[in-house]
Design a protein around this motif. Structure first.
Motif, PDB file in Angstrom:
ATOM      1  N   THR A   1       0.249   2.716  -2.394  1.00 42.32           N
ATOM      2  CA  THR A   1       1.323   1.894  -1.818  1.00 42.32           C
ATOM      3  C   THR A   1       0.853   0.834  -0.822  1.00 42.32           C
ATOM      4  N   TYR A   2      -0.403   0.852  -0.421  1.00 44.62           N
ATOM      5  CA  TYR A   2      -0.869   0.010   0.688  1.00 44.62           C
ATOM      6  C   TYR A   2      -1.942  -0.948   0.171  1.00 44.62           C
ATOM      7  N   PRO A   3      -1.952  -2.181   0.659  1.00 42.40           N
ATOM      8  CA  PRO A   3      -1.072  -2.776   1.656  1.00 42.40           C
ATOM      9  C   PRO A   3       0.192  -3.371   1.041  1.00 42.40           C
ATOM     10  N   THR A   4       1.211  -3.507   1.869  1.00 44.79           N
ATOM     11  CA  THR A   4       2.419  -4.209   1.474  1.00 44.79           C
ATOM     12  C   THR A   4       2.124  -5.711   1.413  1.00 44.79           C
ATOM     13  N   PRO A   5       2.541  -6.417   0.368  1.00 42.40           N
ATOM     14  CA  PRO A   5       2.311  -7.864   0.330  1.00 42.40           C
ATOM     15  C   PRO A   5       2.925  -8.567   1.545  1.00 42.40           C
TER      16      PRO A   5
ATOM     17  N   GLY B   1       4.280  -0.827  16.292  1.00 35.65           N
ATOM     18  CA  GLY B   1       3.108  -0.490  15.524  1.00 35.65           C
ATOM     19  C   GLY B   1       2.899  -1.383  14.321  1.00 35.65           C
ATOM     20  N   ILE B   2       1.835  -2.188  14.339  1.00 33.61           N
ATOM     21  CA  ILE B   2       1.494  -3.022  13.184  1.00 33.61           C
ATOM     22  C   ILE B   2       0.015  -2.847  12.860  1.00 33.61           C
ATOM     23  N   GLY B   3      -0.341  -3.134  11.622  1.00 36.28           N
ATOM     24  CA  GLY B   3      -1.739  -3.260  11.231  1.00 36.28           C
ATOM     25  C   GLY B   3      -2.400  -2.011  10.716  1.00 36.28           C
TER      26      GLY B   3
ATOM     27  N   VAL C   1       2.807   3.577  10.662  1.00 30.43           N
ATOM     28  CA  VAL C   1       3.880   2.588  10.596  1.00 30.43           C
ATOM     29  C   VAL C   1       3.400   1.190  10.216  1.00 30.43           C
ATOM     30  N   GLY C   2       2.104   0.987  10.110  1.00 33.54           N
ATOM     31  CA  GLY C   2       1.604  -0.328   9.728  1.00 33.54           C
ATOM     32  C   GLY C   2       1.815  -0.610   8.253  1.00 33.54           C
ATOM     33  N   GLU C   3       2.130  -1.838   7.922  1.00 30.70           N
ATOM     34  CA  GLU C   3       2.409  -2.212   6.538  1.00 30.70           C
ATOM     35  C   GLU C   3       1.227  -2.863   5.842  1.00 30.70           C
ATOM     36  N   THR C   4       0.396  -3.572   6.607  1.00 30.79           N
ATOM     37  CA  THR C   4      -0.725  -4.307   6.029  1.00 30.79           C
ATOM     38  C   THR C   4      -1.686  -4.678   7.152  1.00 30.79           C
ATOM     39  N   PRO C   5      -2.996  -4.768   6.865  1.00 33.36           N
ATOM     40  CA  PRO C   5      -3.926  -5.241   7.899  1.00 33.36           C
ATOM     41  C   PRO C   5      -3.630  -6.662   8.354  1.00 33.36           C
TER      42      PRO C   5
END
Length: 530
Positions: free
Chosen positions: A184-188, A215-217, A221-225
């Motif tokens: 599932t990762y990363p989210t576009p 929370g990012i990265g 909870v991060g969706e994408t780097p």
């Protein structure tokens, strides 16, 4: 002086008092009351007798997760596990074979039958890939088609895969959810941008003008780097409509060359950015969920004598990360819900501050849910901020009571005690864990009633004005933004919400609505303004 706009025919609560009008120039308040009305203006806006407050500021939310989740199968209204399966089946019927069926928002505390399991999902959506996220975000249940693709022999530390009679049920708790990352990762980035767009639109309709993304990265909870790039792209496209401070997941920080400390490449840390998009604290998870019974407790959960929860990272690693981030100049926001986790986090902050004293650090404990009296005193003495969620008492309170037992309810999501200890209190939703509308939260902060109508730690209730101040000034303070936001004073950003009546009267809270929302002095949302 000729200003851009004068907003009049209103009651304006500035955060310090009440006046009758405000004038805006270049996005900031330049005059109030009679002084504002007397100015020449390019436009004059009649607010129809509305009640103006500083824009609501959500100090802990998951904006991208919420916006993207609007496409999920909504499970929050389900009251039995069979209803969950029916909802999954209905969505599966609209999709090609082999598609993902993604749902979110279920709460086993509200479901007859408890958690969904892989066998029920297999029956509901044969030939599909199914994953359902718990309302807390701390658990996900998947069907057999997904489970068969996971490396169950290598479950990350700080999580577990639930088994019954030796067989996995499909429930992945805490860090075990990272097993899904290869699928599932990363989210576009484009999908994150669309989620921010949709979330922004909803937030403005609720009077929210600024948020803190928790929370990012990386991490749970991060969706994408490239998540910060998604925020920048959304801003460039004009779809990031609320001011955003982003917390950076601890997992993406690292040692920098030449002894430059612990942080992001180029030495980036808390404070970089402008009034629209800023880097905020480092976000670190200590433990898990209260309603999911995975948070770290001193004593067992009610009815589960062998369950005291667990940490998401080893305690020594937690302490070391806090020390290194503190020394590098980061503000730190640590998720800690159970009383055992709070004790360990307080110990870590205390040790870091003793080794490297820093004034006005504003380190935080996110949620700070089960706070014992002695630890409340330590929180205040160390100059820390608790970041609780008032709405949890309503939507999650019955499940929290069941997990804690009656004797520990007085320690849960404390508000009054935090203020009385001398701390600045921010307010937040943790959206999409619960409904993030601030007007709902204000009522819950004042009334302290669960969804079933039961009182829940009513001694922790706030006055309406204290609740409003928490959702405006307190949240701005929690991210070092009080010089620009949180009150409507000359020189500050002209971010405000126009309400249908006064939120300072408890009896009026239920009937309030948002009539308009302005960011930088420009109305970005209007509903029935006369």
């Amino acid at each position: 002086m000729r200003v851009d706009a004068v907003y009049e025919n209103a009651t304006v609560w500035t955060g310090a008092g009440v006046t009758s009008a405000l004038a805006v120039l270049n996005g900031r308040v330049v005059a109030l009351g009679d002084d504002a009305r007397e100015l020449s203006a390019r436009s004059r806006v009649d607010l129809g007798g509305g009640f103006v407050v500083p824009g609501f500021h959500d100090a802990h939310n998951h904006m991208a997760w919420f916006g993207m989740g609007l496409d999920d199968v909504a499970l929050g209204g389900c009251r039995s596990v069979e209803e969950v399966y029916d909802a999954v089946a209905a969505r599966a019927a609209t999709l090609p074979a082999g598609s993902w069926v993604v749902g979110s928002g279920y709460d086993q505390n509200k479901l007859a039958g408890g958690h969904p399991d892989r066998h029920g999902l297999d029956r509901a959506a044969p030939g599909m890939l199914v994953r359902l996220k718990h309302t807390s975000g701390h658990m996900t249940v998947v069907n057999s088609a997904v489970l068969d693709q996971l490396d169950l022999a290598h479950v990350p530390v700080g999580g577990d895969v639930v088994h019954v009679d030796g067989s996995p049920t499909g429930l992945l708790r805490e860090q075990a959810q990272l097993l899904l990352r290869p699928l599932t990762y990363p989210t576009p980035v484009s999908r994150v941008v669309r989620g921010l767009d949709r979330a922004s639109e909803q937030y403005l309709s609720e009077g929210i003008t600024s948020v803190q993304e928790a929370g990012i990265g990386g991490g749970l909870v991060g969706e994408t780097p490239a998540e910060l790039a998604a925020y920048q792209e959304a801003r460039d496209a004009g779809v990031l409509r609320v001011r955003s401070t982003v917390m950076v997941a601890a997992s993406v920080l690292h040692d920098l060359p030449d002894g430059a400390g612990f942080g992001l490449d180029l030495g980036l840390r808390t404070g970089l950015g402008d009034e629209w998009l800023r880097v905020g604290p480092m976000k670190l998870f200590a433990d898990g969920s209260l309603v999911g019974r995975t948070c770290a407790m001193h004593s067992p959960f009610d009815g589960e004598s062998d369950n005291v929860g667990y940490f998401q990272v080893p305690e020594d690693a937690l302490t070391d990360t806090i020390r290194r981030a503190h020394e590098a100049g980061w503000q730190i926001a640590t998720h800690a819900i159970g009383d055992r986790a709070i004790t360990v986090v307080l110990d870590a902050y205390e040790a870091a501050l003793a080794a490297s004293p820093r004034t006005d650090h504003r380190h935080r404990i996110e949620h700070c849910a089960v706070l014992q009296p002695a630890e409340l005193s330590r929180l205040a003495s160390l100059g820390l901020l608790a970041s609780p969620q008032g709405r949890f008492v309503n939507e999650l309170g019955d499940g929290m009571r069941a997990a804690l037992g009656e004797s520990r309810v007085p320690w849960c999501y404390r508000l009054r005690s935090v203020l009385d200890a001398g701390c600045v209190l921010p307010a937040s939703s943790d959206r999409p864990v619960v409904n993030g509308a601030p007007l709902l939260a204000l009522a819950d902060m004042v009334r302290r009633r669960t969804a079933s109508g039961e009182p829940f730690g009513v001694e922790e209730a706030l006055t309406p004005e204290e609740a409003l101040r928490a959702y405006t000034y307190g949240s701005a303070y929690a991210t070092f933004a009080e010089r620009d936001m949180g009150t409507l004073e000359e020189g500050k950003l002209a971010d405000f919400a126009v309400l249908s009546g006064s939120p300072l009267e408890e009896s009026a809270l239920d009937g309030l609505s948002v009539q308009g929302t302005a960011v930088g002095g420009e109305l970005r949302y209007e509903a029935r303004l006369s």
